[in-house]
Enzyme design. Structure first.
Site, PDB file in Angstrom:
ATOM      1  CG  ASN A 147     -24.005 -41.931  -1.733  1.00 13.41           C
ATOM      2  OD1 ASN A 147     -24.599 -42.887  -2.223  1.00 13.41           O
ATOM      3  ND2 ASN A 147     -23.987 -41.699  -0.434  1.00 13.41           N
ATOM      4  CD  GLU A 245     -29.899 -49.399   5.100  1.00 13.81           C
ATOM      5  OE1 GLU A 245     -29.826 -48.293   5.692  1.00 13.81           O
ATOM      6  OE2 GLU A 245     -30.051 -50.472   5.700  1.00 13.81           O
ATOM      7  CB  CYS A 279     -26.942 -42.086   3.974  1.00 13.80           C
ATOM      8  SG  CYS A 279     -26.249 -43.706   3.834  1.00 13.80           S
ATOM      9  CD  GLU A 457     -28.279 -52.733   2.065  1.00 17.06           C
ATOM     10  OE1 GLU A 457     -28.090 -53.306   0.981  1.00 17.06           O
ATOM     11  OE2 GLU A 457     -28.301 -51.503   2.189  1.00 17.06           O
TER      12      GLU A 457
HETATM   13  C1  UN1 Z   1     -19.919 -45.653   4.586  1.00 18.25           C
HETATM   14  O1  UN1 Z   1     -20.082 -44.666   5.306  1.00 18.25           O
HETATM   15  O2  UN1 Z   1     -18.823 -46.253   4.558  1.00 18.25           O
HETATM   16  O3  UN1 Z   1     -25.294 -44.017   1.014  1.00 18.25           O
HETATM   17  C2  UN1 Z   1     -20.965 -46.231   3.750  1.00 18.25           C
HETATM   18  C3  UN1 Z   1     -24.546 -44.046   1.972  1.00 18.25           C
HETATM   19  C4  UN1 Z   1     -24.468 -45.314   2.769  1.00 18.25           C
HETATM   20  C5  UN1 Z   1     -23.134 -45.955   2.692  1.00 18.25           C
HETATM   21  C6  UN1 Z   1     -22.189 -45.397   3.665  1.00 18.25           C
HETATM   22  N1  UN1 Z   1     -25.487 -46.238   2.317  1.00 18.25           N
HETATM   23  O4  UN1 Z   1     -23.883 -43.082   2.268  1.00 18.25           O
END
Ligand code: UN1
Length: 477
Positions: A147, A245, A279, A457
């Site tokens: 993603n 994550e 996420c 992170e």
């Molecule tokens: C964001 O919202 O700018 O997988 C980053 C994901 C997260 C990254 C989001 N680890 O959606």
């Protein structure tokens, strides 16, 4: 064929995959080599061999390489963004923004090479001096999702390299294009052979080979909760450091005193941009009673007017879902919501467009409660639910009543309400009058509960994961 980068050499494979455009499944962007077990082990061997040299490499060399990788990514962000939109399906502005973010991340971590924080202390024993320093770990396995196919690899690879580690990188199968382009940039900007390796392939083959290899000192993973649990158990059993994550079920609270346009923008962006495939997406919209009717009406109209289409069409606001499997999952949750008694006020329909893609109209459930599966499980699509609450107390209780804890948000003009929410929210990242998704590149990223495990992170906090601490006592001779 786009090959894997193993020990500084582009290495072909017998098996390849097609990189399919989710906006137009007849458009194949390219063919990518699938690494096998043996090639993955060769990549780990190469990383091990390169570690002694890289971990002791001159700081200026390391800075220059990371800085020039960042410069090249930034100068090619339109082209890389176009590739990203083509293989992942987020809109061009989002994709170009993500590519730019990847470049900035490399620039930030070039600076980290030089910053080198440590401590010099006096011992409690007279005359003895103490140094607390950080050292690289060794070989880092990096496993990333589809993603954010360039930003997430960048925010793992750049710190790993900056702090003197070597890398074996396995990207998601759906988005090999950005991974390959990034590897090509890293390679051409002078990274020594073996320091950085790309192994595209299946999770149960390449991913497992990385996890199970005792020479891989640490694993940084972003992806699903179920895969994260496997990463955790394998790494814990063999004593490897790991960082996870995973999912989110992020709440966005809209208070009676919210500024309406801000609240609508926060929800449309946070819940639906990137097709809800973040996420950090807000999937639970917790709305105070007094503003509920007006807010829901305005939101539904706004959603109905969003243009859903080809990610690279300039007028598109919402691109396609990544693939058939994810689309099926979204449709399943739409059925589950209806069966649970939630009221689907807009969207949730498969859309036909000139090209054959995975198009779903942005969906909004109202009349939901926080016990419904649609409010407990991560859907990962353009679907959100409204939960009506009486006041801030109930809003905070509902926001925190979840297994996840990545991001949370509140829209309010009250300093007191926002202050209380910031304090009492159990999420790792809290947004006030801003969408839950869309983060900066120089500050820590991560969550609590089932969302994350291990050190944060990004930003200087990344050193917690990518280095180990040494305490040295010296009695000057
Ligand atoms: C964001 O919202 O700018 O997988 C980053 C994901 C997260 C990254 C989001 N680890 O959606």
């Amino acid at each position: 064929m786009h090959s894997n980068l193993i020990a500084g050499t582009w290495t072909e494979s017998i098996e390849t995959i097609e990189n399919v455009n989710p906006s137009d499944v007849d458009d194949i962007q390219g063919h990518y080599a699938l690494a096998d077990l043996g090639q993955t082990q060769t990549a780990v061997s190469a990383a091990c061999e390169a570690f002694a040299g890289w971990s002791r490499s001159p700081l200026q060399q390391r800075f220059d390489i990371l800085d020039s990788i960042g410069t090249e990514i930034l100068s090619r962000k339109e082209e890389l963004g176009d590739l990203l939109a083509r293989e992942e399906g987020k809109t061009l502005p989002e994709a170009i923004g993500e590519a730019g973010r990847a470049g900035q991340i490399f620039k930030f971590f070039a600076g980290e090479v030089l910053r080198q924080k440590g401590d010099r202390l006096d011992s409690v024993r007279p005359g003895v001096e103490i140094d607390v320093t950080r050292e690289p770990l060794g070989v880092i396995g990096i496993i990333t999702p589809w993603n954010f196919p360039i930003a997430i690899p960048a925010w793992k690879i750049a710190p790993a390299l900056a702090y003197g580690n070597c890398v074996v990188f396995k990207p998601a199968m759906q988005t090999p294009g950005c991974a390959w382009a990034l590897a090509d940039i890293i390679h051409r900007n002078g990274i020594p052979a073996g320091v950085f390796n790309l192994v595209m392939g299946r999770g149960d083959e390449v991913g497992d080979a990385i996890l199970n290899d005792s020479r891989v000192t640490a694993v940084s993973f972003t992806g699903s909760v179920s895969t994260g649990a496997r990463v955790a158990s394998v790494c814990a059993a063999r004593g490897a450091k790991f960082q996870l994550e995973m999912g989110g079920k992020n709440p966005m609270v809209v208070m009676n005193d919210a500024e309406m346009t801000t609240a609508i923008n926060c929800v449309v962006n946070g819940a639906y941009y990137s097709t809800g495939q973040r996420c950090t997406a807000s999937s639970r919209i917790i709305v105070e009673s007094g503003i509920h009717e007006e807010f829901v009406d305005k939101l539904a109209v706004t959603l109905a007017n969003l243009s859903v289409g080809d990610a690279r069409d300039k007028t598109t606001q919402i691109g396609p879902v990544i693939d058939q499997r994810q689309l099926d999952q979204n449709l399943r949750y739409l059925d589950i919501g209806k069966e649970e008694g939630a009221n689907l006020v807009v969207g949730g329909e498969i859309l036909q467009r000139p090209t054959n893609g995975y198009y779903l109209s942005p969906a909004l459930f109202v009349g939901t409660n926080n016990n419904m599966r649609i409010n407990r499980e991560e859907i990962f699509g353009p679907i959100a639910s409204v939960i009506r609450v009486a006041d801030l107390d109930e809003a905070i209780a509902v926001a925190n009543d979840t297994n996840f804890g990545l991001a949370s948000g509140i829209c309010t003009q009250s300093l007191a309400s926002s202050a209380r929410f910031r304090r009492e929210s159990e999420a790792g990242m809290v947004m006030v009058n801003l969408p839950t998704a869309g983060v900066d590149y120089h500050v820590p990223f991560g969550g609590t509960k089932a969302s994350s495990y291990g050190a944060r992170e990004q930003g200087s906090y990344a050193a917690e994961f990518y280095t180990k601490v040494k305490t040295t006592y010296v009695l000057p001779g």
